[in-house]
Every structure is written in structure tokens, then in C-alpha cells.
Design a protein around this motif. Structure first.
Motif, PDB file in Angstrom:
ATOM      1  N   CYS A  69       2.523  -4.044   3.064  1.00 30.40           N
ATOM      2  CA  CYS A  69       1.793  -4.709   4.305  1.00 30.40           C
ATOM      3  C   CYS A  69       0.887  -5.996   3.821  1.00 30.40           C
ATOM      4  O   CYS A  69       0.754  -6.730   4.166  1.00 30.40           O
ATOM      5  CB  CYS A  69       0.895  -3.782   4.949  1.00 30.40           C
ATOM      6  N   TYR A  70       0.195  -5.309   2.848  1.00 33.09           N
ATOM      7  CA  TYR A  70      -0.827  -6.526   2.450  1.00 33.09           C
ATOM      8  C   TYR A  70      -0.322  -7.781   1.860  1.00 33.09           C
ATOM      9  O   TYR A  70      -0.724  -8.657   2.232  1.00 33.09           O
ATOM     10  CB  TYR A  70      -1.908  -5.889   1.293  1.00 33.09           C
ATOM     11  N   ASP A  71       0.670  -7.366   1.046  1.00 37.90           N
ATOM     12  CA  ASP A  71       1.467  -8.598   0.287  1.00 37.90           C
ATOM     13  C   ASP A  71       2.136  -9.573   1.493  1.00 37.90           C
ATOM     14  O   ASP A  71       2.232 -10.370   1.037  1.00 37.90           O
ATOM     15  CB  ASP A  71       2.133  -8.126  -0.767  1.00 37.90           C
ATOM     16  N   VAL A  72       2.999  -8.778   2.168  1.00 40.39           N
ATOM     17  CA  VAL A  72       3.667  -9.526   3.250  1.00 40.39           C
ATOM     18  C   VAL A  72       2.890 -10.602   4.110  1.00 40.39           C
ATOM     19  O   VAL A  72       3.093 -11.716   3.878  1.00 40.39           O
ATOM     20  CB  VAL A  72       4.393  -8.826   4.295  1.00 40.39           C
ATOM     21  N   ILE A  73       1.605 -10.155   4.347  1.00 43.13           N
ATOM     22  CA  ILE A  73       0.662 -10.879   5.109  1.00 43.13           C
ATOM     23  C   ILE A  73       0.182 -11.989   4.015  1.00 43.13           C
ATOM     24  O   ILE A  73       0.278 -13.168   4.549  1.00 43.13           O
ATOM     25  CB  ILE A  73      -0.397 -10.280   5.797  1.00 43.13           C
ATOM     26  N   LYS A  74      -0.338 -11.546   3.113  1.00 43.04           N
ATOM     27  CA  LYS A  74      -0.969 -12.729   2.035  1.00 43.04           C
ATOM     28  C   LYS A  74      -0.226 -13.666   1.530  1.00 43.04           C
ATOM     29  O   LYS A  74      -0.207 -14.870   1.866  1.00 43.04           O
ATOM     30  CB  LYS A  74      -1.562 -11.827   0.805  1.00 43.04           C
ATOM     31  N   ILE A  75       1.216 -13.246   1.405  1.00 40.12           N
ATOM     32  CA  ILE A  75       2.059 -14.265   0.777  1.00 40.12           C
ATOM     33  C   ILE A  75       2.690 -15.094   1.949  1.00 40.12           C
ATOM     34  O   ILE A  75       3.081 -16.368   1.841  1.00 40.12           O
ATOM     35  CB  ILE A  75       3.375 -13.750  -0.170  1.00 40.12           C
ATOM     36  N   GLY A  76       2.874 -14.477   3.172  1.00 47.81           N
ATOM     37  CA  GLY A  76       3.366 -15.238   4.243  1.00 47.81           C
ATOM     38  C   GLY A  76       2.220 -16.442   4.613  1.00 47.81           C
ATOM     39  O   GLY A  76       2.595 -17.250   4.844  1.00 47.81           O
ATOM     40  N   LEU A  77       1.088 -16.011   4.554  1.00 48.07           N
ATOM     41  CA  LEU A  77       0.067 -16.587   4.848  1.00 48.07           C
ATOM     42  C   LEU A  77       0.019 -18.174   3.732  1.00 48.07           C
ATOM     43  O   LEU A  77      -0.107 -19.081   4.125  1.00 48.07           O
ATOM     44  CB  LEU A  77      -1.378 -16.186   4.830  1.00 48.07           C
ATOM     45  N   SER A 127       2.948 -14.980  -5.159  1.00 45.02           N
ATOM     46  CA  SER A 127       2.054 -16.097  -4.471  1.00 45.02           C
ATOM     47  C   SER A 127       2.068 -17.574  -5.283  1.00 45.02           C
ATOM     48  O   SER A 127       1.862 -18.158  -4.313  1.00 45.02           O
ATOM     49  CB  SER A 127       0.620 -15.386  -4.568  1.00 45.02           C
ATOM     50  N   ALA A 128       2.440 -17.361  -6.435  1.00 49.83           N
ATOM     51  CA  ALA A 128       2.464 -18.932  -6.959  1.00 49.83           C
ATOM     52  C   ALA A 128       3.710 -19.471  -6.526  1.00 49.83           C
ATOM     53  O   ALA A 128       3.801 -20.905  -6.738  1.00 49.83           O
ATOM     54  CB  ALA A 128       2.656 -18.591  -8.506  1.00 49.83           C
ATOM     55  N   VAL A 129       4.801 -18.904  -5.886  1.00 47.60           N
ATOM     56  CA  VAL A 129       5.925 -19.522  -5.549  1.00 47.60           C
ATOM     57  C   VAL A 129       5.997 -20.490  -4.203  1.00 47.60           C
ATOM     58  O   VAL A 129       6.722 -21.786  -4.493  1.00 47.60           O
ATOM     59  CB  VAL A 129       7.059 -18.447  -5.129  1.00 47.60           C
ATOM     60  N   PRO A 130       5.061 -20.405  -3.597  1.00 47.69           N
ATOM     61  CA  PRO A 130       4.801 -21.356  -2.537  1.00 47.69           C
ATOM     62  C   PRO A 130       4.400 -22.632  -2.696  1.00 47.69           C
ATOM     63  O   PRO A 130       5.080 -23.726  -2.729  1.00 47.69           O
ATOM     64  CB  PRO A 130       4.009 -20.649  -1.562  1.00 47.69           C
ATOM     65  N   LEU A 244      10.646 -10.148   2.238  1.00 47.52           N
ATOM     66  CA  LEU A 244      10.401  -8.704   2.464  1.00 47.52           C
ATOM     67  C   LEU A 244      11.191  -7.928   1.286  1.00 47.52           C
ATOM     68  O   LEU A 244      10.510  -6.817   0.971  1.00 47.52           O
ATOM     69  CB  LEU A 244      10.996  -8.342   3.822  1.00 47.52           C
ATOM     70  N   VAL A 245      12.207  -8.318   0.843  1.00 48.60           N
ATOM     71  CA  VAL A 245      13.051  -7.341  -0.054  1.00 48.60           C
ATOM     72  C   VAL A 245      12.265  -7.473  -1.493  1.00 48.60           C
ATOM     73  O   VAL A 245      11.931  -6.008  -2.035  1.00 48.60           O
ATOM     74  CB  VAL A 245      14.603  -7.993  -0.241  1.00 48.60           C
TER      75      VAL A 245
END
Length: 358
Positions: A69-77, A127-130, A244-245
Motif C-alpha cells: 500500500c505504501y509503495d503503490v501510493i508513493k510511486i504513483g505520486l 521510484s527512480a523509474v518515473p 501494481l504487479v
């Protein structure tokens, strides 16, 4: 496509305020909301799992769900914010001009600058991918961008501080020096291969109202903001399911580290210890702070430092979730070359450390 249908598809963009003052006010407000969401992300999930669901914070299930949950929100942001800002910035600067400033004879300097930027941006690999997508889309040379992608999770102030406290100056200096060397030289080498043809074409496209446009010099600021919103939506639709995957895989194996396998096959004197450590590290997903306690534990069991540092580098720079995300913007040929170059560099450094520190 009819005007009504286009307005429905890009509803958010078409409802933007039309006056500059209101538009800027909206952007500032959204920026505050974005920063607040990023800041409270971890706290909210702590509260949710501990106080709402009453789940045991020490259980592996709680840790995996919190991680997801934390990483989905963090990386999405991060993905939304970086893509939006970079899209607006690159609308003011043509790809040709950006490449002229950062490419060619200055490419080596660009690799050093990109790796140095990675040091002060403590992203995990996903996180570096964006940022990678944004840099490539803006026309920054591929090799220079790859230097950032390698350095950001591999060498940062968090890793440096923890390594200093756990292993001292010598080990820290070796790790930082080799990490920067890998990021700079691997990025430079990949850049010299001229592999841009294996980047997915959509990364280089500039769109407005769903249509690819060739020039951005005559656009208004409101149109540039619309471009940013559309680009965020396009990127999220393309890589969202894979995001997500990838994070799901990382959450599923979070906290599960094969200590017995390491101590049996990668202990002192094991010839295959370093490549085995790298192969085992790739499926795992963590940042430097998350993996260092395990590194310390394995070191206490007598594992060679070079093998452990190679394992740590593989975990933070070549994670499987990162590869799943990168596959959406890189063709399989480039992704394979990237993994091979970085992986072989890490293995070489691991053997070198074992020789130096023996």
C-alpha cells in the motif's frame, strides 16, 4: 473523434481555469495536496493497519500489505508529479536543443552529473523509474539517464550513513566509489552503443488533446498544463497495471531473505558466491536502508564482504519489480543489455572487494 467525446476523455484538462491567476492558484493548491499526501503516506498506513485493522505489526502479512500500500501510493505520486513537471518543462525546450546541450562530446560529463544527482535523490529502484521516463522524454541522452537510474538507488546519503555506522570508513568508501564507477561507466558504455531505437516510441512523443504534435513553441501555458495532465494519464494507463504487479512481487517477498542458501553456497571460499548473491538479490526489492540489516546479519555469520556488497547492489539496483516497470518503456533487447552490463559490473566489483578485503 467528436468534440464532445474528446472533452469527455480529457475532462480534467478541459475544466482547467482559464485565467492565469486561477490556473496558478489551482496548481499551487494541487502541489500542496501532493506534498501532504506524500508526507503522510507512511503514517496513514501505520494507523490503518495498527489501529483500524488491529493487525500485528511484527507479522509478515502486515509487513507485506503495508509495503504494498505504501509503495503503490508513493510511486504513483512520484510518477504523476515528475511526469507532469517534466512534460511542462520539455514543452519549452525541444528535444534537439536538449540533446545538443547534454550529448556528444559532453556525454561523459553528463554521466558524472547524472550519477552525482542520483546520490542526492535517495530513490529506491522503482521510484527512480518515473525520473528516468521524464529525462528520456525530455531528450536527455539515454546513457546519461541510465547513469542516474543506476546511481539513485545504489549510492545515496542514507546508504552512506548506514554503511558508516555499521562497517566504518573503508567499506563505505569502497562501496560509494565502486557504485559511482558502475553508474558512470555503465551509463557511458550503454550510451556509446546508441540503443535509443530500443526505447518505446511513446516516450518521445508530445501529445495535446490526444494528438501527437511536432512543435510546442506556440502553445499557451494552459495548453502546456493540459499536456502535462494528459501525459500523466497516458503513462499511468500504460504502466499502472505493471506497477501494481511489480510492487506486489516486492511485497510478497518482503522480509524473506535466503540466509541458509547464502551461508551454504556463498560463504568464505565459495567460487560461485558472488554471482549467486547477485542472482538471489535481483528478485528481492528493497532500498539500502531495508537491506543493510540483513547484510549486517550475514556478515556476522562470516559471509565475505565483497559477496555481501554485490548482493546489496543487486537488490537496490536490479530489482525484479524495477525490471517489470522498465519493460514498459524499454524494449526487451535494451533491457537485457542493461541487466547484463550492470550485473556483470556488480559481479566484478564483488570479486574485487573479496580480493582486496581478504
Amino acid at each position: 473523434m467528436t468534440h464532445a467525446h474528446r472533452g469527455q476523455r480529457h475532462g480534467i484538462a478541459t475544466r482547467l481555469p482559464t485565467t492565469p491567476a486561477k490556473l496558478w492558484g489551482t496548481l499551487v493548491g494541487l502541489g500542496i495536496v501532493w506534498a501532504a499526501a506524500y508526507w503522510v503516506n507512511s503514517w496513514v498506513w501505520d494507523l490503518f493497519f495498527d489501529n483500524v485493522l488491529r493487525m500485528d505489526p511484527s507479522s509478515r502479512l502486515t509487513g507485506a500489505l503495508h509495503f504494498f500500500c505504501y509503495d503503490v501510493i508513493k510511486i504513483g505520486l512520484l510518477l504523476s508529479g515528475i511526469v507532469f513537471l517534466v512534460t511542462i518543462l520539455r514543452s519549452y525546450m525541444s528535444i534537439e536543443r536538449t540533446r545538443a546541450l547534454l550529448g556528444g562530446r559532453r556525454e561523459g560529463v553528463g554521466n558524472v552529473a547524472a550519477a552525482s544527482l542520483g546520490v542526492v535523490t535517495p530513490f529506491c529502484s522503482c521510484s527512480a523509474v518515473p525520473a528516468f521516463i521524464g529525462f528520456v522524454a525530455a531528450g536527455v541522452p539515454l546513457g546519461v539517464t541510465l547513469s542516474f537510474l543506476i546511481a539513485s538507488p545504489l549510492v545515496n546519503e542514507v546508504a552512506i550513513g548506514l554503511l558508516l555506522s555499521l562497517f566504518g570508513v573503508k567499506i563505505t568508501a569502497l562501496y560509494v566509489g565502486s557504485g559511482l564507477f558502475i553508474a558512470i561507466t555503465a551509463g557511458w558504455l550503454l550510451g556509446r552503443m546508441r540503443l535509443e531505437r530500443w526505447v518505446e516510441p511513446f516516450v518521445f512523443e508530445t501529445r495535446l488533446d490526444g494528438q501527437v504534435i511536432d512543435a510546442t513553441s506556440g502553445l499557451t501555458f494552459e495548453q502546456r498544463v493540459r499536456m502535462g495532465i494528459e501525459e500523466v494519464g497516458s503513462i499511468l494507463r500504460r504502466i499502472g497495471p505493471y506497477l501494481l504487479v511489480g510492487i506486489g512481487i516486492g511485497a510478497a517477498i518482503h522480509g524473506w531473505a535466503p540466509e541458509d542458501l547464502f551461508t551454504r553456497y556463498a560463504g568464505p571460499g565459495a567460487v560461485i558466491g558472488v554471482p549467486l548473491a547477485v542472482l538471489v538479490g535481483i528478485p528481492l526489492y528493497s532500498n539500502a536502508a531495508g537491506i543493510l540489516p540483513l547484510v549486517e546479519s550475514l556478515h556476522d555469520k562470516g559471509m565475505p564482504m565483497g559477496t555481501l556488497l554485490a548482493f546489496m547492489m543487486a537488490v537496490v539496483a536490479l530489482s525484479l519489480p524495477e525490471m517489470i516497470l522498465l519493460r514498459q518503456v524499454l524494449k526487451i533487447q535494451l533491457l537485457a543489455i542493461y541487466v547484463a552490463v550492470v550485473g556483470l559490473s556488480i559481479i566484478a566489483v564483488g570479486y574485487l572487494f573479496n580480493a582486496v578485503l581478504a
